[in-house]
Design a protein around this motif. Sequence first.
Motif, PDB file in Angstrom:
ATOM      1  N   LEU A 111      59.510  53.122  58.502  1.00 35.55           N
ATOM      2  CA  LEU A 111      58.287  53.086  59.300  1.00 35.55           C
ATOM      3  C   LEU A 111      57.051  53.392  58.467  1.00 35.55           C
ATOM      4  CD1 LEU A 111      59.247  54.767  62.699  1.00 35.55           C
ATOM      5  CD2 LEU A 111      58.711  52.375  62.267  1.00 35.55           C
ATOM      6  N   ILE A 112      57.178  54.248  57.457  1.00 34.36           N
ATOM      7  CA  ILE A 112      56.018  54.594  56.629  1.00 34.36           C
ATOM      8  C   ILE A 112      55.941  53.724  55.380  1.00 34.36           C
ATOM      9  CG2 ILE A 112      55.975  56.973  57.456  1.00 34.36           C
ATOM     10  CD1 ILE A 112      57.305  57.831  54.860  1.00 34.36           C
ATOM     11  N   GLY A 113      56.717  52.641  55.368  1.00 29.62           N
ATOM     12  CA  GLY A 113      56.662  51.709  54.248  1.00 29.62           C
ATOM     13  C   GLY A 113      57.455  52.155  53.045  1.00 29.62           C
ATOM     14  N   GLY A 114      58.375  53.108  53.232  1.00 28.35           N
ATOM     15  CA  GLY A 114      59.185  53.606  52.124  1.00 28.35           C
ATOM     16  C   GLY A 114      60.541  52.935  52.047  1.00 28.35           C
ATOM     17  N   ILE A 115      61.329  53.357  51.085  1.00 26.30           N
ATOM     18  CA  ILE A 115      62.691  52.854  50.924  1.00 26.30           C
ATOM     19  C   ILE A 115      63.516  53.931  50.239  1.00 26.30           C
ATOM     20  CG2 ILE A 115      62.279  51.815  48.656  1.00 26.30           C
ATOM     21  CD1 ILE A 115      64.168  49.539  49.498  1.00 26.30           C
ATOM     22  N   ASP A 116      64.782  54.004  50.576  1.00 27.68           N
ATOM     23  CA  ASP A 116      65.676  54.984  49.962  1.00 27.68           C
ATOM     24  C   ASP A 116      67.007  54.305  49.653  1.00 27.68           C
ATOM     25  OD1 ASP A 116      67.164  57.097  49.096  1.00 27.68           O
ATOM     26  OD2 ASP A 116      66.656  58.432  50.745  1.00 27.68           O
ATOM     27  N   LEU A 117      67.238  54.046  48.380  1.00 27.48           N
ATOM     28  CA  LEU A 117      68.479  53.399  47.943  1.00 27.48           C
ATOM     29  C   LEU A 117      69.621  54.387  47.754  1.00 27.48           C
ATOM     30  CD1 LEU A 117      67.015  51.015  45.201  1.00 27.48           C
ATOM     31  CD2 LEU A 117      67.428  50.510  47.609  1.00 27.48           C
ATOM     32  N   SER A 118      69.332  55.675  47.885  1.00 27.29           N
ATOM     33  CA  SER A 118      70.325  56.686  47.504  1.00 27.29           C
ATOM     34  C   SER A 118      71.154  57.218  48.654  1.00 27.29           C
ATOM     35  CB  SER A 118      69.614  57.862  46.823  1.00 27.29           C
ATOM     36  OG  SER A 118      68.798  58.567  47.742  1.00 27.29           O
ATOM     37  N   VAL A 119      70.917  56.749  49.881  1.00 25.01           N
ATOM     38  CA  VAL A 119      71.548  57.406  51.041  1.00 25.01           C
ATOM     39  C   VAL A 119      73.072  57.372  50.962  1.00 25.01           C
ATOM     40  CG1 VAL A 119      69.672  57.207  52.688  1.00 25.01           C
ATOM     41  CG2 VAL A 119      71.171  55.252  52.306  1.00 25.01           C
ATOM     42  N   ALA A 135      72.432  67.816  50.370  1.00 23.24           N
ATOM     43  CA  ALA A 135      71.750  66.596  50.809  1.00 23.24           C
ATOM     44  C   ALA A 135      70.242  66.829  50.913  1.00 23.24           C
ATOM     45  CB  ALA A 135      72.315  66.145  52.155  1.00 23.24           C
ATOM     46  N   ALA A 136      69.860  67.991  51.438  1.00 26.17           N
ATOM     47  CA  ALA A 136      68.428  68.306  51.546  1.00 26.17           C
ATOM     48  C   ALA A 136      67.778  68.414  50.170  1.00 26.17           C
ATOM     49  CB  ALA A 136      68.251  69.609  52.322  1.00 26.17           C
ATOM     50  N   LEU A 137      68.483  69.020  49.214  1.00 27.21           N
ATOM     51  CA  LEU A 137      67.945  69.131  47.858  1.00 27.21           C
ATOM     52  C   LEU A 137      67.768  67.758  47.217  1.00 27.21           C
ATOM     53  CD1 LEU A 137      69.919  72.222  46.477  1.00 27.21           C
ATOM     54  CD2 LEU A 137      67.477  72.093  47.044  1.00 27.21           C
ATOM     55  N   CYS A 138      68.709  66.863  47.467  1.00 25.57           N
ATOM     56  CA  CYS A 138      68.572  65.500  46.937  1.00 25.57           C
ATOM     57  C   CYS A 138      67.329  64.827  47.513  1.00 25.57           C
ATOM     58  CB  CYS A 138      69.818  64.674  47.272  1.00 25.57           C
ATOM     59  SG  CYS A 138      71.306  65.148  46.360  1.00 25.57           S
ATOM     60  N   GLY A 139      67.129  65.000  48.817  1.00 29.97           N
ATOM     61  CA  GLY A 139      65.938  64.440  49.436  1.00 29.97           C
ATOM     62  C   GLY A 139      64.662  65.046  48.885  1.00 29.97           C
ATOM     63  N   LEU A 140      64.702  66.370  48.647  1.00 28.50           N
ATOM     64  CA  LEU A 140      63.537  67.049  48.082  1.00 28.50           C
ATOM     65  C   LEU A 140      63.203  66.516  46.693  1.00 28.50           C
ATOM     66  CD1 LEU A 140      61.405  69.305  48.140  1.00 28.50           C
ATOM     67  CD2 LEU A 140      63.174  70.866  47.271  1.00 28.50           C
ATOM     68  N   VAL A 141      64.227  66.352  45.863  1.00 30.79           N
ATOM     69  CA  VAL A 141      64.000  65.848  44.505  1.00 30.79           C
ATOM     70  C   VAL A 141      63.422  64.436  44.553  1.00 30.79           C
ATOM     71  CG1 VAL A 141      65.126  65.149  42.364  1.00 30.79           C
ATOM     72  CG2 VAL A 141      65.761  67.311  43.449  1.00 30.79           C
ATOM     73  N   THR A 189      56.017  61.903  45.072  1.00 32.63           N
ATOM     74  CA  THR A 189      54.697  62.487  45.346  1.00 32.63           C
ATOM     75  C   THR A 189      54.058  63.157  44.134  1.00 32.63           C
ATOM     76  OG1 THR A 189      55.756  64.535  46.122  1.00 32.63           O
ATOM     77  CG2 THR A 189      55.251  62.849  47.768  1.00 32.63           C
ATOM     78  N   VAL A 190      54.885  63.752  43.257  1.00 31.81           N
ATOM     79  CA  VAL A 190      54.340  64.489  42.111  1.00 31.81           C
ATOM     80  C   VAL A 190      54.257  63.623  40.869  1.00 31.81           C
ATOM     81  CG1 VAL A 190      54.656  66.470  40.586  1.00 31.81           C
ATOM     82  CG2 VAL A 190      55.134  66.692  43.030  1.00 31.81           C
ATOM     83  N   THR A 191      55.364  62.965  40.524  1.00 31.63           N
ATOM     84  CA  THR A 191      55.367  62.134  39.323  1.00 31.63           C
ATOM     85  C   THR A 191      54.871  60.715  39.577  1.00 31.63           C
ATOM     86  OG1 THR A 191      57.641  61.327  39.596  1.00 31.63           O
ATOM     87  CG2 THR A 191      57.358  63.466  38.518  1.00 31.63           C
ATOM     88  N   LYS A 192      54.640  60.386  40.879  1.00 30.54           N
ATOM     89  CA  LYS A 192      54.096  59.081  41.275  1.00 30.54           C
ATOM     90  C   LYS A 192      55.027  57.911  40.955  1.00 30.54           C
ATOM     91  CE  LYS A 192      50.464  61.266  42.605  1.00 30.54           C
ATOM     92  NZ  LYS A 192      50.271  61.549  44.046  1.00 30.54           N
ATOM     93  N   LEU A 193      56.331  58.183  40.890  1.00 32.76           N
ATOM     94  CA  LEU A 193      57.281  57.082  40.732  1.00 32.76           C
ATOM     95  C   LEU A 193      57.335  56.264  42.016  1.00 32.76           C
ATOM     96  CD1 LEU A 193      60.398  58.651  38.932  1.00 32.76           C
ATOM     97  CD2 LEU A 193      58.831  56.955  38.018  1.00 32.76           C
ATOM     98  N   PRO A 194      57.494  54.960  41.931  1.00 31.40           N
ATOM     99  CA  PRO A 194      57.695  54.157  43.145  1.00 31.40           C
ATOM    100  C   PRO A 194      58.977  54.610  43.844  1.00 31.40           C
ATOM    101  CG  PRO A 194      57.206  52.756  41.254  1.00 31.40           C
ATOM    102  CD  PRO A 194      57.449  54.127  40.714  1.00 31.40           C
ATOM    103  N   ALA A 202      62.563  55.938  42.142  1.00 32.04           N
ATOM    104  CA  ALA A 202      62.983  57.326  42.351  1.00 32.04           C
ATOM    105  C   ALA A 202      64.343  57.401  43.034  1.00 32.04           C
ATOM    106  CB  ALA A 202      61.930  58.079  43.166  1.00 32.04           C
ATOM    107  N   THR A 203      64.526  56.618  44.081  1.00 32.99           N
ATOM    108  CA  THR A 203      65.789  56.677  44.814  1.00 32.99           C
ATOM    109  C   THR A 203      66.900  55.928  44.089  1.00 32.99           C
ATOM    110  OG1 THR A 203      65.107  54.768  46.174  1.00 32.99           O
ATOM    111  CG2 THR A 203      64.636  56.973  47.023  1.00 32.99           C
ATOM    112  N   LEU A 204      66.535  54.948  43.260  1.00 30.80           N
ATOM    113  CA  LEU A 204      67.541  54.304  42.417  1.00 30.80           C
ATOM    114  C   LEU A 204      68.126  55.308  41.425  1.00 30.80           C
ATOM    115  CD1 LEU A 204      68.985  51.674  41.538  1.00 30.80           C
ATOM    116  CD2 LEU A 204      67.094  51.295  39.948  1.00 30.80           C
ATOM    117  N   ALA A 205      67.249  56.130  40.840  1.00 33.37           N
ATOM    118  CA  ALA A 205      67.714  57.167  39.929  1.00 33.37           C
ATOM    119  C   ALA A 205      68.582  58.185  40.657  1.00 33.37           C
ATOM    120  CB  ALA A 205      66.514  57.863  39.282  1.00 33.37           C
ATOM    121  N   MET A 206      68.158  58.600  41.840  1.00 35.26           N
ATOM    122  CA  MET A 206      68.948  59.561  42.619  1.00 35.26           C
ATOM    123  C   MET A 206      70.293  58.969  43.018  1.00 35.26           C
ATOM    124  SD  MET A 206      69.489  62.454  43.913  1.00 35.26           S
ATOM    125  CE  MET A 206      67.915  63.228  43.537  1.00 35.26           C
TER     126      MET A 206
END
Length: 247
Positions: free
Chosen positions: A49-57, A92-98, A104-109, A113-117
């Motif tokens: 909904l916010i235009g994001g994506i998470d490949l790591s789920v 799981a929460a720590l993975c989401g935090l990282v 947000t901090v390192t400005k990775l797309p 970011a989630t591909l690395a995770m």
Amino acid sequence: MGPLIGLVLLCLALALTTDTFLTVRNILNVLDQVTVLGIMAIGMTLVILIGGIDLSVGSVLALASMVMGYVAYPDYLNLGVPAGIAAALVVAALCGLVSGLLVTVTKLPPFIATLAMMSVARGLANMITDGSQIVGFPDWFTNLSIVRHFGFLSVTVGLMIVLAIVFAIFLNYRATGRSLYAIGGSAEVALSGGIGSIGGTAIGVLIIGVLRNGLNLLGVSPFIQQVVIGVVIALAVATDTWRRRRP
């Protein structure tokens, strides 16, 4: 209405080509089979909904499961299933935090970011138990997904339904939920976010579950099933994108 019509047509086609698809037992099997996918998809709806994506789920799920087994199983830490569940949630929460900090901090797309995770979580999951399965959980735990209460509802399916209702209410009637649509509809992420619903997510999950179940009933090879499901997902997304771009 498009995905819903597609789901109905798919069910009609399978009802005509198989003898067991529309039986109560098989419909309950479909619900059991989509539980994990459905619960993860509910969370992903908020991300999309916010235009994001998470490949790591999927990988984070694997890591959390291995941590739970490692903490709970007698051959490892043997601290009990409740402690294992708590540890899995923390991991799981720590993975989401990282992942969030990487964006947000390192400005990775989010994609990177989630591909690395995804890679890190999958590797850690295999390292914890050296790639071996963890079995032998207590009956009360395994029965959560096996025993059907009132003759049709397992605890895991019930949990999925409750979560879907709660998050649908959250998105439609709470200010924080509505703000997710506003973020997705902003100028920065317009055309990639701000559109979606829990109902649409449920239909998408059911399409995948029904399709996989029907292909099993038809005796289609699991390898061919992966190809068919991938093609269906691509066609569905392409059709939806084309519909949105029409004037």
